[in-house]
Design a protein around this motif. Structure first.
Motif, PDB file in Angstrom:
ATOM      1  N   VAL A 130     -50.010  80.065   5.061  1.00 39.75           N
ATOM      2  CA  VAL A 130     -49.092  79.145   5.738  1.00 39.75           C
ATOM      3  C   VAL A 130     -48.972  77.856   4.922  1.00 39.75           C
ATOM      4  CG1 VAL A 130     -48.601  77.844   7.846  1.00 39.75           C
ATOM      5  CG2 VAL A 130     -49.755  80.073   7.985  1.00 39.75           C
ATOM      6  N   VAL A 131     -47.722  77.417   4.714  1.00 40.24           N
ATOM      7  CA  VAL A 131     -47.476  76.114   4.084  1.00 40.24           C
ATOM      8  C   VAL A 131     -46.977  75.149   5.155  1.00 40.24           C
ATOM      9  CG1 VAL A 131     -45.996  74.814   2.510  1.00 40.24           C
ATOM     10  CG2 VAL A 131     -46.992  76.979   1.773  1.00 40.24           C
ATOM     11  N   VAL A 132     -47.631  73.989   5.278  1.00 38.19           N
ATOM     12  CA  VAL A 132     -47.131  72.925   6.143  1.00 38.19           C
ATOM     13  C   VAL A 132     -46.445  71.914   5.232  1.00 38.19           C
ATOM     14  CG1 VAL A 132     -47.693  71.087   7.757  1.00 38.19           C
ATOM     15  CG2 VAL A 132     -48.901  73.274   7.888  1.00 38.19           C
ATOM     16  N   LEU A 133     -45.129  71.860   5.332  1.00 40.69           N
ATOM     17  CA  LEU A 133     -44.317  71.015   4.460  1.00 40.69           C
ATOM     18  C   LEU A 133     -44.100  69.662   5.131  1.00 40.69           C
ATOM     19  CD1 LEU A 133     -42.690  70.995   1.809  1.00 40.69           C
ATOM     20  CD2 LEU A 133     -40.753  71.929   3.091  1.00 40.69           C
ATOM     21  N   VAL A 161     -54.185  77.634   4.978  1.00 39.58           N
ATOM     22  CA  VAL A 161     -53.122  76.641   5.080  1.00 39.58           C
ATOM     23  C   VAL A 161     -53.075  75.766   3.836  1.00 39.58           C
ATOM     24  CG1 VAL A 161     -52.208  74.701   6.405  1.00 39.58           C
ATOM     25  CG2 VAL A 161     -53.338  76.593   7.593  1.00 39.58           C
ATOM     26  N   TYR A 162     -51.847  75.607   3.297  1.00 40.81           N
ATOM     27  CA  TYR A 162     -51.591  74.655   2.225  1.00 40.81           C
ATOM     28  C   TYR A 162     -50.841  73.478   2.840  1.00 40.81           C
ATOM     29  CZ  TYR A 162     -52.711  78.600  -0.788  1.00 40.81           C
ATOM     30  OH  TYR A 162     -53.353  79.658  -1.393  1.00 40.81           O
ATOM     31  N   ALA A 163     -51.481  72.311   2.836  1.00 40.21           N
ATOM     32  CA  ALA A 163     -50.891  71.116   3.442  1.00 40.21           C
ATOM     33  C   ALA A 163     -50.249  70.270   2.347  1.00 40.21           C
ATOM     34  CB  ALA A 163     -51.952  70.315   4.185  1.00 40.21           C
ATOM     35  N   LEU A 164     -48.917  70.310   2.270  1.00 38.09           N
ATOM     36  CA  LEU A 164     -48.186  69.581   1.229  1.00 38.09           C
ATOM     37  C   LEU A 164     -47.755  68.209   1.734  1.00 38.09           C
ATOM     38  CD1 LEU A 164     -48.103  72.475   0.046  1.00 38.09           C
ATOM     39  CD2 LEU A 164     -45.814  71.948  -0.810  1.00 38.09           C
ATOM     40  N   GLU A 165     -48.195  67.181   1.045  1.00 44.32           N
ATOM     41  CA  GLU A 165     -47.837  65.803   1.408  1.00 44.32           C
ATOM     42  C   GLU A 165     -47.837  64.948   0.143  1.00 44.32           C
ATOM     43  OE1 GLU A 165     -46.511  62.628   2.862  1.00 44.32           O
ATOM     44  OE2 GLU A 165     -46.768  64.280   4.287  1.00 44.32           O
ATOM     45  N   PRO A 223     -43.094  69.328  -3.576  1.00 45.59           N
ATOM     46  CA  PRO A 223     -43.068  70.793  -3.416  1.00 45.59           C
ATOM     47  C   PRO A 223     -42.410  71.519  -4.581  1.00 45.59           C
ATOM     48  CG  PRO A 223     -42.429  69.722  -1.379  1.00 45.59           C
ATOM     49  CD  PRO A 223     -42.512  68.644  -2.421  1.00 45.59           C
ATOM     50  N   ARG A 224     -41.482  70.864  -5.253  1.00 45.62           N
ATOM     51  CA  ARG A 224     -40.783  71.525  -6.347  1.00 45.62           C
ATOM     52  C   ARG A 224     -41.670  71.709  -7.567  1.00 45.62           C
ATOM     53  NH1 ARG A 224     -36.206  67.169  -5.232  1.00 45.62           N
ATOM     54  NH2 ARG A 224     -35.496  67.988  -3.243  1.00 45.62           N
ATOM     55  N   LEU A 225     -42.719  70.896  -7.643  1.00 46.34           N
ATOM     56  CA  LEU A 225     -43.615  70.959  -8.799  1.00 46.34           C
ATOM     57  C   LEU A 225     -44.890  71.733  -8.504  1.00 46.34           C
ATOM     58  CD1 LEU A 225     -43.279  67.215  -9.926  1.00 46.34           C
ATOM     59  CD2 LEU A 225     -41.907  69.177 -10.657  1.00 46.34           C
ATOM     60  N   TRP A 226     -45.024  72.167  -7.267  1.00 45.93           N
ATOM     61  CA  TRP A 226     -46.268  72.838  -6.871  1.00 45.93           C
ATOM     62  C   TRP A 226     -46.301  74.254  -7.425  1.00 45.93           C
ATOM     63  CZ3 TRP A 226     -47.021  76.047  -2.013  1.00 45.93           C
ATOM     64  CH2 TRP A 226     -48.365  76.397  -1.838  1.00 45.93           C
ATOM     65  N   GLU A 227     -47.397  74.568  -8.097  1.00 43.67           N
ATOM     66  CA  GLU A 227     -47.589  75.909  -8.645  1.00 43.67           C
ATOM     67  C   GLU A 227     -48.763  76.584  -7.952  1.00 43.67           C
ATOM     68  OE1 GLU A 227     -45.649  77.386 -10.672  1.00 43.67           O
ATOM     69  OE2 GLU A 227     -44.379  75.702 -11.260  1.00 43.67           O
ATOM     70  N   THR A 228     -48.568  77.817  -7.514  1.00 37.95           N
ATOM     71  CA  THR A 228     -49.631  78.571  -6.862  1.00 37.95           C
ATOM     72  C   THR A 228     -49.380  80.053  -7.055  1.00 37.95           C
ATOM     73  OG1 THR A 228     -50.740  79.036  -4.758  1.00 37.95           O
ATOM     74  CG2 THR A 228     -48.378  78.558  -4.664  1.00 37.95           C
ATOM     75  N   ALA A 229     -50.462  80.797  -7.083  1.00 42.58           N
ATOM     76  CA  ALA A 229     -50.347  82.260  -7.182  1.00 42.58           C
ATOM     77  C   ALA A 229     -50.178  82.890  -5.808  1.00 42.58           C
ATOM     78  CB  ALA A 229     -51.597  82.826  -7.866  1.00 42.58           C
ATOM     79  N   ASP A 247     -35.924  75.393   0.061  1.00 42.30           N
ATOM     80  CA  ASP A 247     -35.434  76.290  -0.977  1.00 42.30           C
ATOM     81  C   ASP A 247     -36.290  76.214  -2.230  1.00 42.30           C
ATOM     82  OD1 ASP A 247     -33.234  78.197  -1.435  1.00 42.30           O
ATOM     83  OD2 ASP A 247     -32.761  76.874  -3.120  1.00 42.30           O
ATOM     84  N   SER A 248     -36.877  75.040  -2.465  1.00 43.26           N
ATOM     85  CA  SER A 248     -37.729  74.906  -3.651  1.00 43.26           C
ATOM     86  C   SER A 248     -38.992  75.753  -3.544  1.00 43.26           C
ATOM     87  CB  SER A 248     -38.103  73.444  -3.876  1.00 43.26           C
ATOM     88  OG  SER A 248     -39.019  72.992  -2.890  1.00 43.26           O
ATOM     89  N   LEU A 249     -39.339  76.165  -2.339  1.00 46.05           N
ATOM     90  CA  LEU A 249     -40.521  77.008  -2.133  1.00 46.05           C
ATOM     91  C   LEU A 249     -40.178  78.493  -2.147  1.00 46.05           C
ATOM     92  CD1 LEU A 249     -42.334  75.033   0.739  1.00 46.05           C
ATOM     93  CD2 LEU A 249     -42.911  75.059  -1.695  1.00 46.05           C
ATOM     94  N   SER A 250     -38.906  78.812  -2.364  1.00 44.68           N
ATOM     95  CA  SER A 250     -38.504  80.229  -2.293  1.00 44.68           C
ATOM     96  C   SER A 250     -39.248  81.085  -3.311  1.00 44.68           C
ATOM     97  CB  SER A 250     -36.993  80.358  -2.502  1.00 44.68           C
ATOM     98  OG  SER A 250     -36.619  79.838  -3.766  1.00 44.68           O
TER      99      SER A 250
END
Length: 691
Positions: free
Chosen positions: A383-386, A410-414, A442-448, A473-476
């Motif tokens: 789960v991503v919390v944007l 959970v990935y908490a993006l802030e 979020p647009r620069l976040w890299e994760t597997a 959309d940047s998380l697509s």
């Protein structure tokens, strides 16, 4: 009930809010005795004539001193003396009534000029003794059609001059809610005009239109207000509601509006009660006028009326928590917040974090998502919390997952560095070992990881104004094929509104040194609307279905959008997603609104409706509002100038959402009944960074 004592304001038993109630008196020869009497009846002030009783005596004898005077000096004996009351009694207990024999509209030059001198003399006296306001009646012939627009221009010119001469005392124009029987066909006031004055200088027989005509000629001066009078007859509901946006400083209730109850005491009809209760929220001075037809057997004829009005005021609901929260922000213009803004302060987070309705609805949506997914004891939902803020939404995800026995990571993006400090501490203090705090765009976040659910706490007051579509959309690239976004769809709505107070505030800002004047009218604001009224129902504007499934946006360097890609997007995506794919994030909508009653248009109010999951909705749209929300006010799109909308017509507006060069902005323009220049072309005054 409300507390009322002789000569004291009426106090609400719960909120402590107060209103003042006064009485208009026709004969005030002994002004001090009259003031004491009405105070003993529970009133706070007297609406009293500013002229001396000698004038009444002269008129009663058949003379017209104003018409027969050869100079202004001959009229001086008809002025009151300050010695009748103490300075405190003048300032706290008297509202002045301007001499009705003053004819500022007279076509006879001598009468008009002497009337102007008398008017200015009475106003100078009111200013001298520090009266809070004076009440000026409309010309006596306005209802019958005996007053033309030209004569009303003379009337308004004198008022305008006085407003710029005497800065302390308010001038209240006495306007009835209803003129009664319509004028005869062909009379001067029967000619309709969108601006209040016809081609022949005539006026429309509409009290609001007359007020608007005078107000417009006086430049909407802040010291010009309305003394609105309610009689036995009321106009239509739309005609009533438009008054709620006007500066009602005094509300007069003619005693002919009262009817006896079973015990013989005065009460108001339900429609009168409902409108009075709507007026209560602005807390104007209340004043009893006229004689009335009820026979009150009492030495205190006003007291039963005051007690009844106090009873109605005391029955007013103190308001919900959200209504009470919004009070300090009423009609306060605030720029729309930038998304993922670095500068969001602690107070803003305090407000958002204590919004019970928002988190309850999000919790329902998250629970519905998990309930629709087959339970697997070994599965861990990603789960991503944007827009994680200080962790409230993260806590809600964990709370719902635990209640349903679901495992989550959970990935908490802030991006706000100060909020991230609180977020990291919350993770440690609560032992959230399954939460990763990500301080990143979020647009620069890299994760597997591949994500099952995105919970986006980025709905703006206009739906998409916090760049929710762009950020989702940047998380697509990290979403699974069946990834769900909460909210799944966001729609913005707009409605035309009349809001003289906001327009006046914008004029004040534009004339100050706080920035370019034009820019003040070309940016959207967030406002807790109070003295404003929608003049037509809100209509849908922009819609975004999430996730967008777009192949045209957020392309990697070196890739191109081809016509084949467009064709593929249109054929593979359905419904709103297909629209998203073709248009990207840009939108435009042209909307027409029906207008029932003549009104002054100042701009457009923006709302949103968010479909979180399934049929779980969050909405600020007035006819489907989620009651109790604290996190959002209304968006306001102003117009360069107020536009008069005639009755039984329509207005048309076109709104654009545009993006280019790493920016997103809105443009809007009025197309009917008048064409105004484009607001904010190419985002010259307002834009948000999408970088």
């Amino acid at each position: 009930g409300a507390v009322v004592r002789g000569g004291m304001v009426v106090t609400h038993p719960v909120t402590g809010k107060q209103i003042t109630i006064g009485a208009e008196v026709a004969d005030a020869r002994q002004l001090k005795a009259v003031l004491e009497k009405v105070e003993n009846d529970g009133c706070d002030f007297v609406l009293a004539p500013l002229w001396h009783a000698r004038l009444d005596d002269a008129i009663a004898s058949g003379a017209n001193p104003i018409a027969s005077a050869k100079s202004a000096a001959e009229l001086l004996p008809f002025c009151r003396s300050e010695d009748e009351l103490t300075a405190g009694e003048w300032g706290a207990g008297i509202v002045g009534r301007i001499n009705p024999w003053i004819r500022l509209d007279s076509p006879i030059d001598k009468v008009r000029r002497l009337s102007e001198l008398c008017f200015l003399q009475e106003l100078a006296f009111a200013n001298y003794v520090s009266l809070p306001a004076v009440v000026l009646a409309l010309p006596v012939g306005i209802v019958s059609g005996a007053v033309s627009g030209t004569a009303m221009s003379n009337f308004a010119r004198t008022i305008s001059a006085a407003l710029h001469t005497y800065g302390f005392t308010q001038i209240l124009l006495r306007v009835p809610l209803d003129f009664g029987a319509p004028p005869a066909p062909g009379s001067a006031v029967s000619v309709s005009s969108s601006s209040g004055g016809g081609e022949d200088g005539s006026l429309e027989s509409d009290p609001w239109n007359v007020w608007n005509y005078v107000r417009s000629l006086c430049g909407s001066h802040p010291n010009l207000g309305v003394a609105l009078e309610m009689g036995s007859e009321l106009p239509s509901k739309p005609a009533l509601e438009r008054w709620l946006a006007e500066p009602i400083s005094m509300f007069l209730i003619d005693r002919t509006a009262f009817v006896p109850n079973k015990a013989g005491y005065p009460v108001l009809h339900r429609r009168h009660q409902d409108f009075l209760k709507a007026v209560f929220q602005y807390r104007p001075m209340l004043a009893l006028s006229g004689e009335g037809s009820l026979k009150i057997k009492s030495d205190s004829p006003y007291r039963v009326y005051v007690q009844y009005l106090a009873h109605l005021f005391g029955k007013q609901s103190p308001g919900s928590d959200s209504e009470q929260f919004k009070e300090p922000f009423h009609d306060l213009l605030q720029p729309l917040d930038a998304p993922f803004k670095m500068g969001v302060d602690s107070q803003t987070f305090d407000v958002v974090d204590r919004d019970p309705v928002k988190y309850a609805r999000y919790g329902e949506a998250i629970g519905a998502f998990f309930s629709d997914r087959a339970a697997d004891a070994d599965a861990v939902a990603s789960v991503v919390v944007l827009g994680a803020g200080r962790g409230m939404m993260v806590g809600k995800v964990l709370e719902v997952a635990a209640a349903l026995n679901r495992k989550v990571h959970v990935y908490a993006l802030e991006q706000n560095q100060n909020a991230v400090v609180s977020l990291r501490n919350m993770v440690i203090d609560n032992g959230w070992t399954n939460v990763v705090v990500v301080q990143s765009n979020p647009r620069l976040w890299e994760t597997a990881a591949r994500v099952d659910l995105v919970v986006a706490d980025m709905i703006g007051s206009f739906g998409d104004n916090e760049l929710l579509p762009e950020y989702v959309d940047s998380l697509s690239r990290v979403m699974k094929d069946d990834c769900v976004v909460i909210p799944s769809c966001v729609t913005s709505f707009i409605a035309p509104i009349t809001c003289p107070k906001l327009a006046s505030e914008l004029r004040s800002l534009a004339s100050s040194s706080q920035g370019a004047a034009r820019a003040r009218w070309e940016r959207p604001y967030s406002v807790a609307l109070h003295r404003a009224q929608a003049v037509s129902q809100a209509q849908p504007c922009f819609e975004f279905v999430l996730p967008m499934k777009s192949v045209l946006t957020w392309t990697q360097p070196g890739t191109e959008n081809t016509s084949a890609a467009v064709s593929t997007a249109m054929s593979s995506a359905a419904g709103g997603s297909a629209l998203n794919s073709v248009l990207g994030f840009d939108r435009t909508e042209c909307l027409s609104f029906g207008i029932a009653e003549a009104v002054l248009l100042h701009g457009f109010a923006g709302f949103f409706e968010a479909q979180l999951y399934g049929d779980i909705i969050l909405s600020t749209k007035p006819d489907n509002e989620s009651l109790g929300l604290l996190s959002w006010f209304t968006t306001f799109l102003p117009l360069f100038k107020p536009v008069a909308l005639p009755s039984e017509t329509f207005c048309q507006v076109q709104v654009w959402r545009r993006s280019s060069g790493g920016r997103m902005w809105y443009e809007w323009c009025l197309l009917a009944p008048e064409v105004l220049p484009m607001h904010n072309p190419n985002g010259r005054s307002f834009s948000l960074s999408t970088a």
